[in-house]
Scaffold this motif. Structure first.
Motif, mmCIF file in Angstrom:
data_model
loop_
_atom_site.group_PDB
_atom_site.id
_atom_site.type_symbol
_atom_site.label_atom_id
_atom_site.label_comp_id
_atom_site.label_asym_id
_atom_site.label_seq_id
_atom_site.Cartn_x
_atom_site.Cartn_y
_atom_site.Cartn_z
ATOM 1 N N THR A 187 0.844 -1.191 0.000
ATOM 2 C CA THR A 187 0.000 0.000 0.000
ATOM 3 C C THR A 187 0.882 1.245 0.000
ATOM 4 O O THR A 187 2.088 1.149 -0.221
ATOM 5 N N ALA A 188 0.274 2.414 0.196
ATOM 6 C CA ALA A 188 1.029 3.667 0.197
ATOM 7 C C ALA A 188 0.557 4.539 1.341
ATOM 8 O O ALA A 188 -0.503 4.309 1.923
ATOM 9 N N ASP A 189 1.356 5.574 1.631
ATOM 10 C CA ASP A 189 0.963 6.514 2.688
ATOM 11 C C ASP A 189 -0.036 7.535 2.155
ATOM 12 O O ASP A 189 -0.319 8.522 2.824
ATOM 13 N N GLY A 190 -0.564 7.300 0.967
ATOM 14 C CA GLY A 190 -1.587 8.190 0.417
ATOM 15 C C GLY A 190 -1.432 8.312 -1.085
ATOM 16 O O GLY A 190 -0.443 7.851 -1.656
ATOM 17 N N GLY A 191 -2.433 8.891 -1.718
ATOM 18 C CA GLY A 191 -2.368 9.125 -3.155
ATOM 19 C C GLY A 191 -3.130 10.403 -3.446
ATOM 20 O O GLY A 191 -3.986 10.808 -2.655
ATOM 21 N N TRP A 192 -2.821 11.035 -4.580
ATOM 22 C CA TRP A 192 -3.473 12.305 -4.895
ATOM 23 C C TRP A 192 -4.753 12.082 -5.674
ATOM 24 O O TRP A 192 -4.771 11.328 -6.653
ATOM 25 N N ALA A 199 -5.917 9.099 2.146
ATOM 26 C CA ALA A 199 -5.118 8.134 2.906
ATOM 27 C C ALA A 199 -5.435 6.721 2.431
ATOM 28 O O ALA A 199 -6.541 6.435 2.023
ATOM 29 N N LEU A 200 -4.471 5.827 2.439
ATOM 30 C CA LEU A 200 -4.731 4.436 2.077
ATOM 31 C C LEU A 200 -4.340 3.497 3.222
ATOM 32 O O LEU A 200 -5.049 2.546 3.524
ATOM 33 N N LYS A 201 -3.211 3.791 3.844
ATOM 34 C CA LYS A 201 -2.714 2.894 4.885
ATOM 35 C C LYS A 201 -3.701 2.707 6.041
ATOM 36 O O LYS A 201 -3.847 1.574 6.534
ATOM 37 N N VAL A 223 4.923 -0.363 2.499
ATOM 38 C CA VAL A 223 4.307 0.961 2.354
ATOM 39 C C VAL A 223 5.169 1.832 1.440
ATOM 40 O O VAL A 223 6.363 2.002 1.671
ATOM 41 N N ILE A 224 4.542 2.361 0.405
ATOM 42 C CA ILE A 224 5.239 3.249 -0.524
ATOM 43 C C ILE A 224 4.984 4.693 -0.101
ATOM 44 O O ILE A 224 3.857 5.043 0.255
ATOM 45 N N LYS A 225 6.043 5.506 -0.133
ATOM 46 C CA LYS A 225 5.887 6.916 0.228
ATOM 47 C C LYS A 225 5.386 7.662 -0.992
ATOM 48 O O LYS A 225 6.059 7.718 -2.014
ATOM 49 N N ARG A 226 4.208 8.226 -0.888
ATOM 50 C CA ARG A 226 3.665 8.997 -1.993
ATOM 51 C C ARG A 226 2.914 10.231 -1.478
ATOM 52 O O ARG A 226 3.105 11.331 -1.946
ATOM 53 N N GLY A 227 2.075 10.009 -0.483
ATOM 54 C CA GLY A 227 1.216 11.097 -0.015
ATOM 55 C C GLY A 227 1.933 12.035 0.932
ATOM 56 O O GLY A 227 1.557 13.188 1.093
ATOM 57 N N ASN A 229 1.986 11.877 4.118
ATOM 58 C CA ASN A 229 1.327 12.099 5.415
ATOM 59 C C ASN A 229 1.778 11.067 6.446
ATOM 60 O O ASN A 229 2.350 10.035 6.108
ATOM 61 N N GLU A 230 1.526 11.393 7.692
ATOM 62 C CA GLU A 230 1.904 10.529 8.807
ATOM 63 C C GLU A 230 1.162 9.193 8.724
ATOM 64 O O GLU A 230 -0.017 9.178 8.379
ATOM 65 N N VAL A 231 1.839 8.113 9.037
ATOM 66 C CA VAL A 231 1.115 6.839 9.089
ATOM 67 C C VAL A 231 1.397 6.131 10.407
ATOM 68 O O VAL A 231 2.499 6.244 10.952
ATOM 69 N N ALA A 232 0.392 5.438 10.903
ATOM 70 C CA ALA A 232 0.613 4.602 12.087
ATOM 71 C C ALA A 232 1.520 3.451 11.657
ATOM 72 O O ALA A 232 1.467 3.024 10.492
ATOM 73 N N TRP A 233 2.333 2.954 12.528
ATOM 74 C CA TRP A 233 3.333 1.967 12.134
ATOM 75 C C TRP A 233 3.290 0.756 13.052
ATOM 76 O O TRP A 233 3.310 0.897 14.268
ATOM 77 N N GLN A 234 3.194 -0.420 12.479
ATOM 78 C CA GLN A 234 3.257 -1.626 13.312
ATOM 79 C C GLN A 234 4.625 -2.266 13.119
ATOM 80 O O GLN A 234 4.887 -2.860 12.072
#
Ligand code: PRX
Length: 658
Positions: A187-192, A199-201, A223-227, A229-234
């Motif tokens: 997935t990604a940290d977001g998309g435009w 947000a997707l993650k 996780v791909i960096k695109r958006g 934005n902050e993401v929660a992380w496991q």
């Protein structure tokens, strides 16, 4: 459907290809002649000519256990090698594979050599995380180059991808993860989208948390960096794509897999509440993708710039963004965002910028562009276009003619392509250098494809008549089944026209579409004949939305129909009975808003009803079946039709007044 037929009967405009187009066309009449002479030999030749087999096949079709077909079964092939390495080996490594454009205007140009290098590394990443041939990988991404790299990397190692459209909800991801027992999610940290980052993650996090069995089959999330934005992380589960790629080994040798090795599962809506995992395999699917892409779009890979606006979350994105164009070594435009961002001319700007010559889009987008006005495309230079395509729903003749005149400068052929997630590749379409076009008709089965229009008993209706669309012979890119459910596969597609009742050695594939053959035998599609809707070219199930609605605590009963809509083809209209205990707890406006939001949460924003009508009762037959036909009459503002089979005839008055 009656209105449809009336309109189509009066459509008499004809458009023959120019002599110049015909003289340079890829598909000639030789194609049809070869297919008519020996259909199986024809498919074998196509497959050998278009693809590179690691172990050549000697068998073409094994149809000994219908409806479970095997194509080219003793051959071995690597799908990703066919889309990548072989073009580099042939000296085309510097050819641009992707002119990628992000919605905010950032761009990346990726050659075949670069794409090959990225996919090799990504394949090594997957292997290092324990993904093996046959394992399932869920891809939930915006339309960024990494989405294509991910699909090809999964294919390269013989794993099986299941792409989930980025607009689908956590619930939809969960259902697909569980059904496919997926091992990994990308997935990604977001998309435009529409000027903002979606947000997707978080949806993936929620999906994996609420997994039906309390545990999940998913071991890792990339996780791909695109958006940005902050993401929660496991920790231990989540990994950044860029970290993994930076450390990945660059070399990877593509191994051949059996032709029938699974390539992907793509979930699509059917007539029940549970989406079906449509399974496609390797050699036959890629043969269909490459053959149709080359011949229908008249692809000259050394000079054309091709653009399909589809998202990879749908079958069009699989076959005509990833596998067809790349197998054929095409140069293509890939655009992340929506047509109207930041303003309504964005698509036309991209055509001008990249000098797109072949453009493939859905009628709903064409109708929106029509509404916005011809001055918007009119102020761009679209003269590079030489062929236009349409897919996903019937294109009405007015939109067809506008598309040709305004976008195609009054000269481009338009191919109206009929096919389905299940068929894997285009089945019915004009061949642009051969066919005299009729606006609104998909026209002719492609060479090698056997289609008919039949009555309820399976008898051909003949020219000038309407009936049900069937595919009468197996084809290489046909679905091989529904993931984990062979009975549903037989029941859904093959039980309506069985071999025994037809008096034939094999049954017909029933597509679920109504169609009409005109006096020349050309095919006009008339829409679905089952409880499947087609909204903006996307397939939605009435049952799936109904079950989302009744899962809300205020709802007692729900019925959903597709009502004709000027822009989106059909729109979702829901009729809802509230629980008596809930009726006074909120205003009708709040109830409607809550239910629309609930459907978006359960399925995704595309399934959100356009209209929710709160009613006291639903029209039912004496046996309790909801009469959707009558609800459609209400939704479309028509006089209500025959109510004689209703258990309680006063219901319709109540609904009309309510
Ligand atoms: O009803 C037909 C319609 O879309 C359905 C397939 O939907 P899906 O599997 O989501 O694939 C869409 C993209 C291939 C069909 O059963 N449909 C697709 N193309 C056309 C069409 N209806 C009329 N004309 C078309 N060209």
């Amino acid at each position: 459907m009656a209105d449809n037929i009336d309109n189509l009967l009066t459509e008499t405009r004809r458009f023959a290809p120019s002599d110049e187009f015909t003289a340079n066309a890829v598909a000639t009449s030789a194609l049809g002649e070869a297919a008519r002479t020996d259909r199986l030999a024809f498919w074998a030749d196509q497959s050998r000519d278009l693809l590179s087999w690691q172990k050549p096949f000697t068998q073409v079709l094994d149809w000994t256990n219908p409806p479970f077909a095997k194509w080219f079964a003793d051959g071995q092939i690597n799908v990703a090698y066919n889309c990548l390495d072989r073009h580099v080996e042939a000296g085309n490594g510097d050819r641009v594979a992707l002119h990628w454009e992000g919605e905010p205007g950032d761009t990346r140009t990726i050659t075949y050599a670069e794409l090959t290098a990225d996919v090799k590394k990504a394949a090594n990443v997957l292997l290092s995380l324990g993904v093996r041939a046959g394992d399932r990988v869920i891809i939930y991404l915006p339309l960024i180059p990494e989405a294509i790299v991910s699909m090809l990397a999964v294919a390269r190692i013989g794993a099986v991808h299941s792409v989930v459209f980025g607009g689908f909800s956590a619930e939809s991801i969960r259902a697909r993860v569980d059904d496919a027992a997926a091992k990994l999610v990308i997935t990604a940290d977001g998309g435009w989208r529409k000027g903002a980052v979606s947000a997707l993650k978080p949806a993936v996090d929620e999906a994996l948390e609420v997994s039906a069995h309390g545990s999940t089959s998913v071991e890792k999330v990339i996780v791909i960096k695109r958006g940005g934005n902050e993401v929660a992380w496991q920790e231990g589960r989540d990994l950044w794509w860029h970290d993994l790629m930076a450390e990945a080994e660059p070399e990877h040798v593509a191994e051949g897999f059996d032709a029938e090795h699974p390539l992907f599962i793509l979930y699509t809506s059917g007539t029940t509440g549970k989406p079906k995992g449509i399974l496609h395999t390797s050699g036959g699917y890629l043969t269909g993708a490459a053959y149709t892409h080359k011949n229908v779009f008249d692809l000259h890979p050394e000079s054309d710039v091709y653009w399909s606006t589809a998202d990879i979350g749908w079958i069009t994105g699989h076959t005509y963004v990833v596998y067809g164009p790349l197998a054929n070594g095409a140069t293509q435009v890939v655009y992340e965002g929506t047509p109207d961002s930041p303003e309504p001319g964005r698509w036309w700007d991209l055509i001008e910028k990249y000098k797109v010559s072949i453009f493939y889009a859905a009628p709903t987008a064409i109708r929106s562009a029509m509404k916005a006005g011809r001055q918007i495309p009119g102020s761009r230079d679209l003269s590079s276009l030489r062929l236009l395509g349409s897919v996903g729903e019937p294109i009405n003749p007015e939109a067809w003619v506008w598309y040709r005149d305004v976008i195609g400068g009054g000269k481009t052929p338009i191919v109206d392509t009929w096919w389905q997630t299940e068929t894997g590749s285009i089945m019915i379409s004009a061949l642009p250098g051969l066919t005299t076009l009729k606006p609104g008709s998909a026209q002719v089965p492609l060479p090698g494809v056997s289609i008919d229009v039949v009555d309820d008993k399976g008898l051909p209706v003949g020219n000038g008549q309407g009936g049900l669309l069937v595919i009468t012979e197996p084809w290489p890119s046909m679905l091989r089944g529904i993931w984990g459910d062979p009975e549903r596969f037989k029941e859904t597609y093959w039980s309506k026209f069985e071999a025994a009742s037809l008096g034939k050695s094999q049954g017909y594939y029933f597509a679920g579409d109504g169609a009409r053959k005109d006096e020349d035998g050309d095919i006009w599609l008339l829409g679905r004949v089952d409880d499947v809707m087609n909204v903006s070219g996307h397939r939605l199930s009435t049952a799936e939305i109904e079950s989302a609605l009744v899962s809300h605590p205020i709802v007692a009963e729900a019925a959903v129909v597709g009502a004709a809509d000027e822009t989106t083809g059909q729109a979702v209209v829901a009729f809802v009975i509230l629980r008596t205990s809930q009726v006074d707890t909120m205003t009708p406006e709040d109830a409607v808003a809550a239910l629309r939001a609930h459907v978006a949460h359960e399925i995704g924003a595309i399934a959100k009803p356009r209209t929710v009508m709160i009613v006291q009762e639903l029209p039912k037959t004496r046996s309790g079946k909801i009469m959707r036909r009558l609800l459609r009459d209400v939704a479309e503002g028509r006089e209500i039709g025959d109510t004689t089979t209703l258990a309680d005839t006063s219901v319709m008055n109540a609904i009309k007044i309510g």
